[in-house]
Design an enzyme around this catalytic site. Structure first.
Site, PDB file in Angstrom:
ATOM      1  N   GLY A 118       5.924  22.437 -33.870  1.00  0.00           N
ATOM      2  CA  GLY A 118       5.366  22.095 -35.175  1.00  0.00           C
ATOM      3  C   GLY A 118       4.737  23.327 -35.793  1.00  0.00           C
ATOM      4  O   GLY A 118       5.258  24.443 -35.676  1.00  0.00           O
TER       5      GLY A 118
ATOM      6  N   GLU B  80     -11.914  16.679 -19.419  1.00  0.00           N
ATOM      7  CA  GLU B  80     -12.664  17.829 -19.945  1.00  0.00           C
ATOM      8  C   GLU B  80     -14.150  17.520 -20.005  1.00  0.00           C
ATOM      9  O   GLU B  80     -14.542  16.524 -20.608  1.00  0.00           O
ATOM     10  CB  GLU B  80     -12.123  18.203 -21.327  1.00  0.00           C
ATOM     11  CG  GLU B  80     -10.687  18.701 -21.262  1.00  0.00           C
ATOM     12  CD  GLU B  80     -10.152  19.188 -22.596  1.00  0.00           C
ATOM     13  OE1 GLU B  80     -10.910  19.158 -23.600  1.00  0.00           O
ATOM     14  OE2 GLU B  80      -8.989  19.591 -22.666  1.00  0.00           O
TER      15      GLU B  80
ATOM     16  N   THR C 119      -1.845  24.766 -24.475  1.00  0.00           N
ATOM     17  CA  THR C 119      -2.948  24.720 -25.447  1.00  0.00           C
ATOM     18  C   THR C 119      -2.872  23.451 -26.281  1.00  0.00           C
ATOM     19  O   THR C 119      -3.472  23.381 -27.354  1.00  0.00           O
ATOM     20  CB  THR C 119      -2.897  25.946 -26.382  1.00  0.00           C
ATOM     21  OG1 THR C 119      -1.601  26.016 -26.996  1.00  0.00           O
ATOM     22  CG2 THR C 119      -3.184  27.232 -25.628  1.00  0.00           C
ATOM     23  N   SER C 120      -2.136  22.443 -25.803  1.00  0.00           N
ATOM     24  CA  SER C 120      -1.994  21.198 -26.575  1.00  0.00           C
ATOM     25  C   SER C 120      -2.993  20.158 -26.084  1.00  0.00           C
ATOM     26  O   SER C 120      -4.121  20.098 -26.571  1.00  0.00           O
ATOM     27  CB  SER C 120      -0.552  20.688 -26.505  1.00  0.00           C
ATOM     28  OG  SER C 120      -0.179  20.397 -25.169  1.00  0.00           O
ATOM     29  N   ARG C 121      -2.595  19.360 -25.101  1.00  0.00           N
ATOM     30  CA  ARG C 121      -3.490  18.385 -24.491  1.00  0.00           C
ATOM     31  C   ARG C 121      -3.201  18.324 -22.998  1.00  0.00           C
ATOM     32  O   ARG C 121      -2.042  18.363 -22.573  1.00  0.00           O
ATOM     33  CB  ARG C 121      -3.313  16.990 -25.120  1.00  0.00           C
ATOM     34  CG  ARG C 121      -3.850  16.858 -26.541  1.00  0.00           C
ATOM     35  CD  ARG C 121      -5.366  16.996 -26.576  1.00  0.00           C
ATOM     36  NE  ARG C 121      -5.938  16.761 -27.895  1.00  0.00           N
ATOM     37  CZ  ARG C 121      -6.172  17.706 -28.802  1.00  0.00           C
ATOM     38  NH1 ARG C 121      -5.857  18.966 -28.533  1.00  0.00           N
ATOM     39  NH2 ARG C 121      -6.713  17.393 -29.965  1.00  0.00           N
TER      40      ARG C 121
ATOM     41  N   ILE D 188       1.959  24.992 -34.958  1.00  0.00           N
ATOM     42  CA  ILE D 188       1.516  25.980 -33.974  1.00  0.00           C
ATOM     43  C   ILE D 188       2.704  26.613 -33.264  1.00  0.00           C
ATOM     44  O   ILE D 188       2.798  27.842 -33.132  1.00  0.00           O
ATOM     45  CB  ILE D 188       0.551  25.332 -32.970  1.00  0.00           C
ATOM     46  CG1 ILE D 188      -0.697  24.831 -33.687  1.00  0.00           C
ATOM     47  CG2 ILE D 188       0.177  26.321 -31.862  1.00  0.00           C
ATOM     48  CD1 ILE D 188      -1.602  23.959 -32.839  1.00  0.00           C
TER      49      ILE D 188
ATOM     50  N   ALA E 170      -9.172  27.565 -27.774  1.00  0.00           N
ATOM     51  CA  ALA E 170      -8.149  28.471 -28.295  1.00  0.00           C
ATOM     52  C   ALA E 170      -8.160  28.491 -29.822  1.00  0.00           C
ATOM     53  O   ALA E 170      -7.872  29.512 -30.440  1.00  0.00           O
ATOM     54  CB  ALA E 170      -6.767  28.075 -27.785  1.00  0.00           C
TER      55      ALA E 170
ATOM     56  N   HIS F 286     -10.991  24.838 -23.780  1.00  0.00           N
ATOM     57  CA  HIS F 286     -10.442  24.163 -24.956  1.00  0.00           C
ATOM     58  C   HIS F 286     -10.991  24.778 -26.251  1.00  0.00           C
ATOM     59  O   HIS F 286     -11.435  24.071 -27.158  1.00  0.00           O
ATOM     60  CB  HIS F 286     -10.754  22.659 -24.922  1.00  0.00           C
ATOM     61  CG  HIS F 286      -9.852  21.856 -25.812  1.00  0.00           C
ATOM     62  ND1 HIS F 286      -9.654  20.506 -25.655  1.00  0.00           N
ATOM     63  CD2 HIS F 286      -9.096  22.202 -26.889  1.00  0.00           C
ATOM     64  CE1 HIS F 286      -8.821  20.053 -26.589  1.00  0.00           C
ATOM     65  NE2 HIS F 286      -8.470  21.075 -27.352  1.00  0.00           N
TER      66      HIS F 286
END
Length: 433
Positions: free
Chosen positions: A249, A362, A331-333, A251, A383, A381
């Site tokens: 997408g 987290e 770096t997503s989930r 990113i 970034a 988390h």
């Protein structure tokens, strides 16, 4: 009249209180003299021409609208205000100051975004409220919420009976029960793309380099006096290797551009929603199976939202397909990756390493093996949390929330299908939006 009683409540707002008594006394003097038939509209017009403070003009505006009402409670007050808007009786800043609502910010956001909200409405910072009863009271009286990681569930919405707008700071919305919000007429907007997308993309590339170049190990070696490791370690390169993007997408597209142009990388993409033509436009090759991407890539970078279909997408089988010299960056989930399978692959040396900004839980548990593995680079988390991106996201989400409260559809609504049936705002018995 009830309208005047409401005005006393609005007058408690610090933006208006300093002008209220003066305006009330002036109005009584004019009405007593019998001179103008609509004294408040006259005084509003004079105040507007003299460019007096918007808060004073707001007080005259409310009185002026009251002069146009013939009953104690007019449930059509919103249409009355809209009528005045159409006839040019007052400007945008006056309307914003006049309809003061309550916004609760649940998580820290950039101070410029909070300042933008406070220019128009009352703002409560929930994360600064030490007492549970104060937090509950703030939620119960809120007209809108601005959230980051705060979970929005049916139970939470039960505690927020007034809320009609939720602004989600950031692009990920896995912490929002969108179906439940839509069922209750609550509109939800987010901040996809923009500076957040570039920040996360830079963070992903940074983790690639940190893992391949063993940045943390090198730092510790120097500080501990082990300079000789420079002849023992062989670091790895990005240049000329193959990048595999899981999701492409906003990113992922930026990561592809950085790696293709900056490091001359071949870029593969696995994304069922991406057309082959779009992949070609960004200089990537689309692959149809995740297994094929995992097998060919030297660096796998994950950029998908967390949904039912992506939860556990990168599982043990996918990790087993990777080269032993490859690294994985997420770096997503966190739940997109089977964390236990990843830990096993790292501990057994079946992949070179990983760079992780997100985790299954987290913060990760204190006893998580990820905290002790030597071939992992971790970040909390953050970034996407650069100065530029947090400011842009904070101001953008503030603007979107203000638009929704003013009856204007924000451009990033996640549930636009309910806009016409959205929850209306009622403050002290008067319909407001």
């Amino acid at each position: 009249m009830l309208f005047q009683e409401n005005m006393w409540r609005w007058a408690l707002d610090p933006l208006i209180a300093s002008h209220f008594l003066h305006c009330q006394q002036k109005r009584q003097q004019l009405v007593g003299s019998g001179r103008p038939t609509r004294p408040c509209m006259t005084l509003y017009a004079h105040a507007a021409r003299r460019r007096e403070p918007v808060e004073k003009r707001a007080v005259w505006l409310f009185y002026a609208e009251n002069e146009r009402c013939s009953c104690a409670f007019n449930a059509s007050m919103l249409s009355l205000v809209n009528s005045s808007r159409r006839h040019g009786f007052f400007g945008k800043r006056d309307r914003e100051a006049a309809l003061v609502m309550k916004i609760v910010v649940t998580d820290p956001v950039h101070e410029d975004g909070i300042a933008r909200l406070r220019r128009v409405h009352n703002v409560t910072l929930l994360f600064e409220e030490p007492r549970a009863d104060s937090r509950d009271a703030a939620l119960a009286s809120a007209d809108a919420l601005v959230i980051r990681g705060f979970t929005i569930s049916g139970e939470v919405l039960d505690r927020c009976p007034r809320v009609g707008v939720i602004g989600k700071h950031g692009s990920g919305t896995d912490n929002v029960d969108l179906a439940e919000a839509s069922r209750r007429g609550v509109v939800v907007a987010s901040t996809p793309g923009g500076a957040n997308a570039t920040a996360v993309a830079e963070g992903a590339v940074g983790l690639m380099l940190a893992a391949l170049r063993r940045v943390l190990d090198c730092h510790r070696a120097v500080t501990e006096g082990r300079f000789g490791v420079r002849d023992e370690w062989r670091l790895a390169d990005l240049w000329g290797h193959t990048l595999g993007l899981v999701g492409c997408g906003n990113i992922g597209t930026i990561v592809a551009r950085i790696c293709r142009r900056g490091f001359d990388m071949r870029v593969l993409v696995y994304d069922p929603t991406l057309s082959a033509e779009r992949a070609e436009e960004i200089g990537a090759e689309k692959v149809e199976r995740l297994h094929d991407l995992m097998k060919e890539a030297d660096v796998v970078s994950i950029h998908v939202p967390l949904t039912d279909s992506t939860r556990g997408l990168v599982d043990a089988a996918a990790l087993a397909s990777m080269k032993s010299t490859a690294i994985l960056v997420n770096t997503s989930r966190g739940p997109v990756v089977d964390e236990d399978a990843l830990i096993a692959a790292l501990a057994e040396g079946r992949i070179r390493g990983a760079g992780l900004d997100v985790f299954r839980r987290e913060p990760p548990d204190a006893d998580s093996p990820l905290l002790r593995l030597p071939n992992v680079t971790l970040s909390p988390h953050n970034a996407g949390l650069t100065e530029d991106s947090t400011r842009e996201m904070g101001v953008r989400i503030a603007e979107y929330v203000l638009q929704a409260l003013a009856g204007q559809k924000p451009p990033t609504l996640l549930n636009p299908q309910i806009w016409e049936a959205r929850r209306q705002f009622v403050r002290d018995g008067v319909l407001q939006g």
